[in-house]
Structures are given as structure tokens and as C-alpha cells.
Design a protein around this motif. Structure first.
Motif, PDB file in Angstrom:
ATOM      1  N   MET A   1     -66.475 -41.869 -29.850  1.00 18.15           N
ATOM      2  CA  MET A   1     -68.417 -42.548 -29.429  1.00 18.15           C
ATOM      3  C   MET A   1     -69.140 -43.021 -30.366  1.00 18.15           C
ATOM      4  SD  MET A   1     -70.033 -38.539 -28.016  1.00 18.15           S
ATOM      5  CE  MET A   1     -71.707 -39.029 -29.055  1.00 18.15           C
ATOM      6  N   THR A   2     -69.372 -44.001 -29.744  1.00 11.33           N
ATOM      7  CA  THR A   2     -70.819 -44.482 -30.605  1.00 11.33           C
ATOM      8  C   THR A   2     -72.023 -44.111 -31.405  1.00 11.33           C
ATOM      9  OG1 THR A   2     -70.838 -46.164 -28.480  1.00 11.33           O
ATOM     10  CG2 THR A   2     -72.448 -46.360 -29.833  1.00 11.33           C
ATOM     11  N   ASP A   3     -72.408 -44.441 -32.394  1.00  8.07           N
ATOM     12  CA  ASP A   3     -73.087 -42.862 -33.336  1.00  8.07           C
ATOM     13  C   ASP A   3     -74.780 -43.669 -32.645  1.00  8.07           C
ATOM     14  OD1 ASP A   3     -75.191 -42.190 -34.456  1.00  8.07           O
ATOM     15  OD2 ASP A   3     -74.287 -43.534 -36.684  1.00  8.07           O
ATOM     16  N   PRO A   4     -75.438 -42.426 -32.243  1.00  7.98           N
ATOM     17  CA  PRO A   4     -76.806 -42.622 -31.124  1.00  7.98           C
ATOM     18  C   PRO A   4     -77.904 -43.198 -32.645  1.00  7.98           C
ATOM     19  CG  PRO A   4     -76.078 -40.584 -31.299  1.00  7.98           C
ATOM     20  CD  PRO A   4     -74.712 -41.198 -32.350  1.00  7.98           C
ATOM     21  N   ALA A   5     -77.472 -43.315 -34.204  1.00  8.31           N
ATOM     22  CA  ALA A   5     -78.293 -43.824 -34.799  1.00  8.31           C
ATOM     23  C   ALA A   5     -77.954 -45.194 -34.624  1.00  8.31           C
ATOM     24  CB  ALA A   5     -77.963 -43.026 -36.252  1.00  8.31           C
ATOM     25  N   THR A   6     -76.817 -45.969 -34.143  1.00  4.45           N
ATOM     26  CA  THR A   6     -77.396 -47.118 -33.788  1.00  4.45           C
ATOM     27  C   THR A   6     -77.151 -47.619 -33.048  1.00  4.45           C
ATOM     28  OG1 THR A   6     -74.615 -46.885 -35.155  1.00  4.45           O
ATOM     29  CG2 THR A   6     -75.327 -48.959 -36.159  1.00  4.45           C
ATOM     30  N   PRO A   7     -78.387 -48.179 -33.015  1.00  2.47           N
ATOM     31  CA  PRO A   7     -78.171 -48.673 -31.483  1.00  2.47           C
ATOM     32  C   PRO A   7     -77.878 -50.531 -30.812  1.00  2.47           C
ATOM     33  CG  PRO A   7     -80.700 -48.895 -32.767  1.00  2.47           C
ATOM     34  CD  PRO A   7     -79.885 -48.308 -33.499  1.00  2.47           C
ATOM     35  N   LYS A   8     -77.702 -50.489 -30.057  1.00  2.00           N
ATOM     36  CA  LYS A   8     -77.477 -51.752 -29.447  1.00  2.00           C
ATOM     37  C   LYS A   8     -78.125 -52.556 -29.152  1.00  2.00           C
ATOM     38  CE  LYS A   8     -73.897 -53.631 -26.475  1.00  2.00           C
ATOM     39  NZ  LYS A   8     -73.548 -53.151 -25.089  1.00  2.00           N
ATOM     40  N   TYR A   9     -79.252 -52.040 -29.579  1.00  2.00           N
ATOM     41  CA  TYR A   9     -80.513 -52.904 -28.402  1.00  2.00           C
ATOM     42  C   TYR A   9     -81.644 -52.423 -29.355  1.00  2.00           C
ATOM     43  CZ  TYR A   9     -77.060 -52.446 -24.028  1.00  2.00           C
ATOM     44  OH  TYR A   9     -76.463 -53.602 -23.549  1.00  2.00           O
ATOM     45  N   ARG A  10     -82.233 -53.168 -29.981  1.00  2.00           N
ATOM     46  CA  ARG A  10     -83.254 -53.431 -30.619  1.00  2.00           C
ATOM     47  C   ARG A  10     -84.655 -53.533 -30.419  1.00  2.00           C
ATOM     48  NH1 ARG A  10     -81.850 -51.369 -35.572  1.00  2.00           N
ATOM     49  NH2 ARG A  10     -79.811 -51.997 -35.799  1.00  2.00           N
ATOM     50  N   ARG A  11     -84.560 -54.475 -29.417  1.00  2.00           N
ATOM     51  CA  ARG A  11     -86.376 -53.827 -28.468  1.00  2.00           C
ATOM     52  C   ARG A  11     -85.519 -54.048 -27.101  1.00  2.00           C
ATOM     53  NH1 ARG A  11     -90.074 -58.925 -29.241  1.00  2.00           N
ATOM     54  NH2 ARG A  11     -90.751 -57.599 -31.604  1.00  2.00           N
ATOM     55  N   VAL A  12     -86.039 -52.857 -25.728  1.00  2.00           N
ATOM     56  CA  VAL A  12     -86.186 -51.859 -25.116  1.00  2.00           C
ATOM     57  C   VAL A  12     -87.720 -51.777 -23.987  1.00  2.00           C
ATOM     58  CG1 VAL A  12     -84.402 -51.280 -25.722  1.00  2.00           C
ATOM     59  CG2 VAL A  12     -86.178 -49.640 -25.024  1.00  2.00           C
ATOM     60  N   LEU A  13     -87.064 -52.542 -22.579  1.00  2.00           N
ATOM     61  CA  LEU A  13     -88.430 -52.762 -22.005  1.00  2.00           C
ATOM     62  C   LEU A  13     -88.184 -51.462 -21.408  1.00  2.00           C
ATOM     63  CD1 LEU A  13     -91.024 -54.622 -20.345  1.00  2.00           C
ATOM     64  CD2 LEU A  13     -89.639 -53.009 -19.005  1.00  2.00           C
ATOM     65  N   LEU A  14     -88.800 -50.053 -21.248  1.00  4.36           N
ATOM     66  CA  LEU A  14     -88.115 -48.667 -20.010  1.00  4.36           C
ATOM     67  C   LEU A  14     -89.577 -49.112 -19.114  1.00  4.36           C
ATOM     68  CD1 LEU A  14     -86.694 -46.653 -19.630  1.00  4.36           C
ATOM     69  CD2 LEU A  14     -89.205 -45.631 -20.901  1.00  4.36           C
ATOM     70  N   LYS A  15     -88.779 -48.821 -17.626  1.00  5.45           N
ATOM     71  CA  LYS A  15     -89.498 -49.536 -16.296  1.00  5.45           C
ATOM     72  C   LYS A  15     -89.639 -48.415 -15.892  1.00  5.45           C
ATOM     73  CE  LYS A  15     -91.423 -49.672 -12.928  1.00  5.45           C
ATOM     74  NZ  LYS A  15     -91.053 -49.382 -10.656  1.00  5.45           N
ATOM     75  N   LEU A  16     -90.580 -47.095 -15.514  1.00  4.54           N
ATOM     76  CA  LEU A  16     -90.814 -46.090 -15.213  1.00  4.54           C
ATOM     77  C   LEU A  16     -91.524 -46.002 -13.170  1.00  4.54           C
ATOM     78  CD1 LEU A  16     -91.935 -43.939 -18.080  1.00  4.54           C
ATOM     79  CD2 LEU A  16     -89.218 -43.942 -17.366  1.00  4.54           C
ATOM     80  N   SER A  17     -90.769 -45.696 -12.919  1.00  4.55           N
ATOM     81  CA  SER A  17     -91.326 -45.857 -11.113  1.00  4.55           C
ATOM     82  C   SER A  17     -92.601 -44.499 -11.131  1.00  4.55           C
ATOM     83  CB  SER A  17     -90.445 -45.533 -10.899  1.00  4.55           C
ATOM     84  OG  SER A  17     -89.666 -44.130 -10.166  1.00  4.55           O
ATOM     85  N   GLY A  18     -93.952 -44.661 -10.646  1.00  5.04           N
ATOM     86  CA  GLY A  18     -94.263 -43.603 -10.774  1.00  5.04           C
ATOM     87  C   GLY A  18     -93.484 -42.011  -9.676  1.00  5.04           C
ATOM     88  N   GLU A  19     -93.057 -42.379  -9.306  1.00  6.82           N
ATOM     89  CA  GLU A  19     -92.277 -41.409  -8.770  1.00  6.82           C
ATOM     90  C   GLU A  19     -91.516 -40.409  -9.729  1.00  6.82           C
ATOM     91  OE1 GLU A  19     -88.446 -42.034  -5.950  1.00  6.82           O
ATOM     92  OE2 GLU A  19     -90.188 -41.890  -3.738  1.00  6.82           O
ATOM     93  N   ALA A  20     -90.996 -41.124 -10.452  1.00  4.77           N
ATOM     94  CA  ALA A  20     -89.867 -40.921 -12.029  1.00  4.77           C
ATOM     95  C   ALA A  20     -91.527 -39.823 -12.321  1.00  4.77           C
ATOM     96  CB  ALA A  20     -89.002 -41.560 -12.203  1.00  4.77           C
ATOM     97  N   LEU A  21     -92.544 -40.073 -12.479  1.00  5.07           N
ATOM     98  CA  LEU A  21     -92.779 -39.293 -13.589  1.00  5.07           C
ATOM     99  C   LEU A  21     -93.802 -37.818 -12.356  1.00  5.07           C
ATOM    100  CD1 LEU A  21     -96.161 -41.430 -14.691  1.00  5.07           C
ATOM    101  CD2 LEU A  21     -93.797 -40.484 -15.891  1.00  5.07           C
ATOM    102  N   MET A  22     -93.245 -38.113 -10.944  1.00  3.46           N
ATOM    103  CA  MET A  22     -93.788 -36.926 -10.285  1.00  3.46           C
ATOM    104  C   MET A  22     -93.034 -35.479 -10.452  1.00  3.46           C
ATOM    105  SD  MET A  22     -94.789 -38.619  -6.115  1.00  3.46           S
ATOM    106  CE  MET A  22     -92.850 -38.203  -5.888  1.00  3.46           C
ATOM    107  N   GLY A  23     -91.865 -35.714 -11.175  1.00  4.97           N
ATOM    108  CA  GLY A  23     -91.606 -34.510 -11.307  1.00  4.97           C
ATOM    109  C   GLY A  23     -90.622 -33.897  -9.612  1.00  4.97           C
ATOM    110  N   SER A  24     -90.674 -32.269  -9.821  1.00  2.09           N
ATOM    111  CA  SER A  24     -90.170 -31.561  -8.891  1.00  2.09           C
ATOM    112  C   SER A  24     -91.842 -31.967  -7.765  1.00  2.09           C
ATOM    113  CB  SER A  24     -89.862 -30.740  -9.129  1.00  2.09           C
ATOM    114  OG  SER A  24     -91.054 -30.249 -10.259  1.00  2.09           O
ATOM    115  N   GLY A  25     -92.517 -32.139  -8.209  1.00  2.00           N
ATOM    116  CA  GLY A  25     -94.314 -32.019  -7.557  1.00  2.00           C
ATOM    117  C   GLY A  25     -93.768 -33.833  -6.396  1.00  2.00           C
ATOM    118  N   GLU A  26     -94.631 -33.728  -5.582  1.00  2.00           N
ATOM    119  CA  GLU A  26     -94.735 -34.088  -4.144  1.00  2.00           C
ATOM    120  C   GLU A  26     -96.222 -35.368  -4.746  1.00  2.00           C
ATOM    121  OE1 GLU A  26     -95.460 -32.224  -1.058  1.00  2.00           O
ATOM    122  OE2 GLU A  26     -93.309 -31.699  -1.241  1.00  2.00           O
TER     123      GLU A  26
END
Ligand code: UDP
Length: 245
Positions: A1-26
Motif C-alpha cells: 500500500m502507498t504510504d498516505p504520508a507521502t503524497p503523489k501530488y503536491r498541489r491539487v484542485l478539488l472540484k465540489l459540485s453544489g449537489e455534493a454539498l447537499m448531502g442527503s438533503g434536497e
């Protein structure tokens, strides 16, 4: 397994959709979802990863939907972009509760509320260890926040764009309707375009393809997924410009 303490990527851009933030709500935002995400983003920061986030607004307004209801499209898109600002402010608040240092930067100038996006300043924030939340999409109507995310990932020199969604990757058919749908572990942008796969809209795909920006589609709701993805473990689906060996 890869050691989670050693990242493969140094700079990441995370895209979160609005829908994702809704969780189980509507509608709106589920605080539980953002608090869990904040834990994961904190874990990324502890690994030394620089994190920029682009948030969508589809949980509040989408220009297309408003246009269908009779509103002028450009006005609808302005409302959609403002919705991403609201989501970004909520995200900032929760991340700060988790002791993260955060800056919201908007493509639309709202100086009383947050900074405007200035590429060099965004990069400086990242270098200083601040989480940068990029809101307002591209700042133009007729685009999506996926296009905004692709654009910003390229501009800030991210190593990868990670799209955290409601599904655990890209499938050859809609997995909700087709139980035989198969998940890709890897595919190219051209394959996604040719087969009209639900990765992102075509504008965003072409931008990433032409600028050679890789992306990953992962399940937002699986705890630990984000850290595993950044550590280089095979999570979800990877999409690249060229075939991989
Ligand atoms: N939007 C826009 N220009 C952009 C990004 C977004 O006009 O560059 C508007 C558009 O109306 C869109 C809405 O903002 O429907 C919310 O963004 P999006 O639908 O991409 O959010 P998500 O699906 O990620 O929640």
C-alpha cells in the motif's frame, strides 16, 4: 500500500459540485458533509499538499434551470455564479472551524465579501499553506463550474484536478439505471468525448485535454477517499490526455 504520508501530488484542485454539498438533503448545504470534508482537507494539509477548491452552485441555482422557468439566461447564470459564492463562504467558515487557514477568491468582484481571483495571489496563498476556495466559476455566463475548475487548475499549475462526486467514478452507462454498467479505472479525454461519457461538459474536457491536465473522479462520500487519491492509490477513474501504459 502507498504510504498516505507521502503524497503523489503536491498541489491539487478539488472540484465540489453544489449537489455534493447537499448531502442527503434536497436543497442547500448539509453541514455534516462539509465537516467531514474539512477533516480530509486537514489531513491533506498535514501531508503538505496544497489545496485549492472550486465549488459549484447547483444546490441553489443553475442558470439553465432558471432559463427554463422563463428567466433570461444571463441573469440566471449570474444567480448561479452568486450561488457558488454562498457555498464558498459556507465552506470557508467550516474549514476555519477546523483550524485551517482559508481564503475565498471570486471571479466576480465582491470586495466587501472576499478577495478577487488574481492568479499570482492565489498561488502565493497556496505556497503559504492556505486553502484557497475559488468561487464565481469563470466569471462568465454560459460556462459551468467544471469549466471554471479546469481553467483554474491549469492557471495555478495544479498537478491534478480531483472531481469529488456522488458516484465512485466514470461508467460506460448510467449505473443507477443500468446494473451492468462498468466503471473505468482509466480513460482518455477523447474517449470521454467520443462516447459522451458523463465526466464533465465538453468545454471543460477540451480545456483539460489540450492543456494536458489530468483529472480523477472519486466518490465524495467514501471516507478517506480523498487522502487515498492524493497518495496515488487507484481510487475512482483517472482521465488523461494520452493513453497510459
Ligand atoms: N455559472 C456560470 N458561469 C461559470 C460557472 C457557473 O454562469 O463560469 C453558473 C451557471 O448558471 C451554473 C451555475 O452557475 O448552472 C452553478 O454552477 P454549476 O451548475 O457548474 O454547479 P454544480 O453543478 O457544480 O453544482
Amino acid at each position: 500500500m502507498t504510504d498516505p504520508a507521502t503524497p503523489k501530488y503536491r498541489r491539487v484542485l478539488l472540484k465540489l459540485s453544489g449537489e455534493a454539498l447537499m448531502g442527503s438533503g434536497e436543497f442547500g448545504i448539509d453541514p455534516a458533509v462539509i465537516h467531514r470534508l474539512a477533516e480530509e482537507i486537514l489531513a491533506l494539509r498535514r501531508m503538505g499538499v496544497e489545496v485549492a477548491i472550486v465549488v459549484g452552485g447547483g444546490n441553489i441555482f443553475r442558470g439553465e434551470g432558471l432559463a427554463r422557468a422563463g428567466m433570461e439566461r444571463v441573469t440566471g447564470d449570474h444567480m448561479g455564479m452568486l450561488a457558488t459564492v454562498m457555498n464558498g463562504l459556507a465552506m470557508q467558515d467550516v474549514l476555519e472551524q477546523h483550524e485551517l487557514s482559508v481564503r475565498v477568491m471570486s471571479a466576480l468582484a465582491i470586495p466587501q465579501v472576499c478577495e478577487s481571483f488574481v492568479r499570482r495571489r492565489a498561488i502565493r496563498h497556496l505556497e503559504k499553506g492556505r486553502v484557497v476556495i475559488l468561487v464565481g466559476g469563470t466569471g462568465n455566463p454560459f460556462f459551468t463550474t467544471d469549466s471554471g475548475a479546469s481553467l483554474r487548475a491549469i492557471e495555478i499549475g495544479a498537478d491534478i484536478m480531483i472531481k469529488a462526486t456522488q458516484v465512485d467514478g466514470v461508467y460506460d452507462a448510467d449505473p443507477k439505471r443500468n446494473p451492468g454498467a462498468r466503471r473505468f479505472t482509466h480513460l482518455t479525454y477523447n474517449h470521454a468525448l467520443d462516447h459522451r461519457l458523463a465526466v464533465m461538459d465538453a468545454t471543460a474536457i477540451v480545456l483539460c485535454r489540450d492543456q494536458n491536465m489530468p483529472m480523477m473522479v472519486i466518490d465524495l462520500h467514501a471516507p478517506g477517499n480523498l487522502v487515498r487519491a492524493v497518495a496515488g492509490e487507484p481510487v475512482g477513474t483517472t482521465v488523461t490526455a494520452e493513453e497510459q501504459e
